[in-house]
Write a protein that holds these residues in place. Structure first.
Motif, PDB file in Angstrom:
ATOM      1  N   HIS A  73      -2.917   4.249  -2.252  1.00  0.00           N
ATOM      2  CA  HIS A  73      -3.883   3.957  -3.307  1.00  0.00           C
ATOM      3  C   HIS A  73      -4.907   5.070  -3.495  1.00  0.00           C
ATOM      4  N   TRP A  74      -5.331   5.734  -2.418  1.00  0.00           N
ATOM      5  CA  TRP A  74      -6.233   6.880  -2.532  1.00  0.00           C
ATOM      6  C   TRP A  74      -6.140   7.690  -1.246  1.00  0.00           C
ATOM      7  N   PRO A  75      -6.559   8.950  -1.264  1.00  0.00           N
ATOM      8  CA  PRO A  75      -6.303   9.842  -0.119  1.00  0.00           C
ATOM      9  C   PRO A  75      -7.393   9.868   0.939  1.00  0.00           C
ATOM     10  N   GLU A  76      -8.044   8.756   1.206  1.00  0.00           N
ATOM     11  CA  GLU A  76      -9.026   8.713   2.285  1.00  0.00           C
ATOM     12  C   GLU A  76      -8.327   8.991   3.619  1.00  0.00           C
ATOM     13  N   GLY A  77      -8.968   9.793   4.453  1.00  0.00           N
ATOM     14  CA  GLY A  77      -8.363  10.162   5.731  1.00  0.00           C
ATOM     15  C   GLY A  77      -7.456  11.360   5.632  1.00  0.00           C
ATOM     16  N   GLY A  78      -7.362  11.938   4.458  1.00  0.00           N
ATOM     17  CA  GLY A  78      -6.503  13.101   4.244  1.00  0.00           C
ATOM     18  C   GLY A  78      -5.290  12.741   3.416  1.00  0.00           C
ATOM     19  N   PRO A  79      -4.830  13.635   2.568  1.00  0.00           N
ATOM     20  CA  PRO A  79      -3.749  13.313   1.633  1.00  0.00           C
ATOM     21  C   PRO A  79      -2.409  13.014   2.285  1.00  0.00           C
ATOM     22  N   THR A  80      -2.193  13.528   3.496  1.00  0.00           N
ATOM     23  CA  THR A  80      -0.887  13.329   4.143  1.00  0.00           C
ATOM     24  C   THR A  80      -0.904  12.190   5.159  1.00  0.00           C
ATOM     25  N   TRP A  81      -2.065  11.565   5.354  1.00  0.00           N
ATOM     26  CA  TRP A  81      -2.253  10.590   6.425  1.00  0.00           C
ATOM     27  C   TRP A  81      -1.193   9.496   6.435  1.00  0.00           C
ATOM     28  N   ALA A  82      -0.881   8.922   5.291  1.00  0.00           N
ATOM     29  CA  ALA A  82       0.040   7.782   5.238  1.00  0.00           C
ATOM     30  C   ALA A  82       1.455   8.167   4.832  1.00  0.00           C
ATOM     31  N   TRP A  83       1.684   9.437   4.526  1.00  0.00           N
ATOM     32  CA  TRP A  83       2.936   9.772   3.849  1.00  0.00           C
ATOM     33  C   TRP A  83       4.172   9.599   4.728  1.00  0.00           C
ATOM     34  N   ALA A  84       4.090   9.884   6.015  1.00  0.00           N
ATOM     35  CA  ALA A  84       5.257   9.681   6.880  1.00  0.00           C
ATOM     36  C   ALA A  84       5.691   8.217   6.875  1.00  0.00           C
ATOM     37  N   GLY A  85       4.708   7.299   6.874  1.00  0.00           N
ATOM     38  CA  GLY A  85       5.035   5.876   6.805  1.00  0.00           C
ATOM     39  C   GLY A  85       5.640   5.488   5.468  1.00  0.00           C
ATOM     40  N   MET A  86       5.198   6.136   4.409  1.00  0.00           N
ATOM     41  CA  MET A  86       5.765   5.865   3.085  1.00  0.00           C
ATOM     42  C   MET A  86       7.222   6.322   3.018  1.00  0.00           C
ATOM     43  N   GLU A  87       7.492   7.502   3.564  1.00  0.00           N
ATOM     44  CA  GLU A  87       8.872   7.987   3.593  1.00  0.00           C
ATOM     45  C   GLU A  87       9.755   7.056   4.416  1.00  0.00           C
TER      46      GLU A  87
END
Length: 236
Positions: A73-87
């Motif tokens: 929803h937004w990049p709090e904590g850094g833009p890549t923070w959640a991306w591994a979980g999304m993949e």
């Protein structure tokens, strides 16, 4: 591409969407297409936005086994923070596509550089008064679709004198003019409404074209300076 009804269902692993929001995500299935695109043979469209990848919990609350589009929803904590979980969510078949929301051009580039799957969508505030040209260009270079939220300015811009003048000139409603403007800029546009007749009316934007003069007048309403930022100020 098919766009979707969104609901905030996760924030740092906690549910924050209320029951009405969840029911909306389950009940409202309205396909919106980019210019010239034909519908795919699917009878429904569903989606959700998340802050952290509490994937199975999100799907359970929505009553689904898979969603079409899952967004950070937004990049709090850094833009890549959640991306591994999304993949990982996509790899497990929990989401057809994954994307981001409220990401600047630099943040989008960071996600693409760090990940193995690029975002399919960047959902941002985009309308004639927030025409983020540099961000739109960056998304185009990365082959990321831009989905415009608040394309009507939460209803405020339908009364704008320029929009009303063009609506009269084209014989369309101000909302149709604003949505058509987005379509001609290559955006995916989703206008929020709870009225069935207005939802139907807003969908009637594929049988006319705004002239170059119309587009230039609407473009001139921009107050962002053509920025590559997703927001002028952040709330996180």
């Amino acid at each position: 591409m098919w766009s979707w009804c969104k609901t905030s269902t996760e924030y740092s692993g906690r549910a924050v969407g209320n029951e009405a929001e969840t029911l909306t995500a389950r009940a409202v299935r309205i396909p919106l297409l980019q210019e010239g695109e034909k519908p795919t043979p699917r009878s429904s469209i569903r989606g959700a936005t998340i802050r952290s990848p509490g994937r199975e919990d999100s799907l359970r609350r929505l009553g689904l086994k898979q969603i079409d589009l899952y967004l950070v929803h937004w990049p709090e904590g850094g833009p890549t923070w959640a991306w591994a979980g999304m993949e990982r969510a996509q790899e497990l078949g929990l989401a057809r596509s994954i994307g981001v929301s409220n990401y600047d051009a630099t943040e989008l580039e960071a996600v693409i550089a760090a990940g193995t799957v690029p975002p399919a969508v960047n959902q941002v505030l985009f309308n004639p008064e927030h025409r983020r040209r540099a961000l739109l260009d960056a998304c185009g270079r990365f082959d990321v679709a831009v989905e415009a939220y608040s394309p009507l300015g939460t209803g405020r811009y339908v009364d704008d004198t320029t929009v009303v003048r063009i609506a009269r000139r084209t014989g369309r409603t101000p909302a149709q003019v604003l949505l058509r403007w987005g379509l001609q800029h290559g955006l995916v546009v989703v206008a929020k409404s709870t009225h069935r007749d207005r939802i139907h009316e807003n969908a009637q934007i594929h049988d006319f074209t705004l002239s170059a003069e119309d587009m230039a007048e609407l473009d001139a309403l921009d107050r962002t300076g053509g920025t590559d930022r997703a927001l002028e100020t952040t709330w996180w």
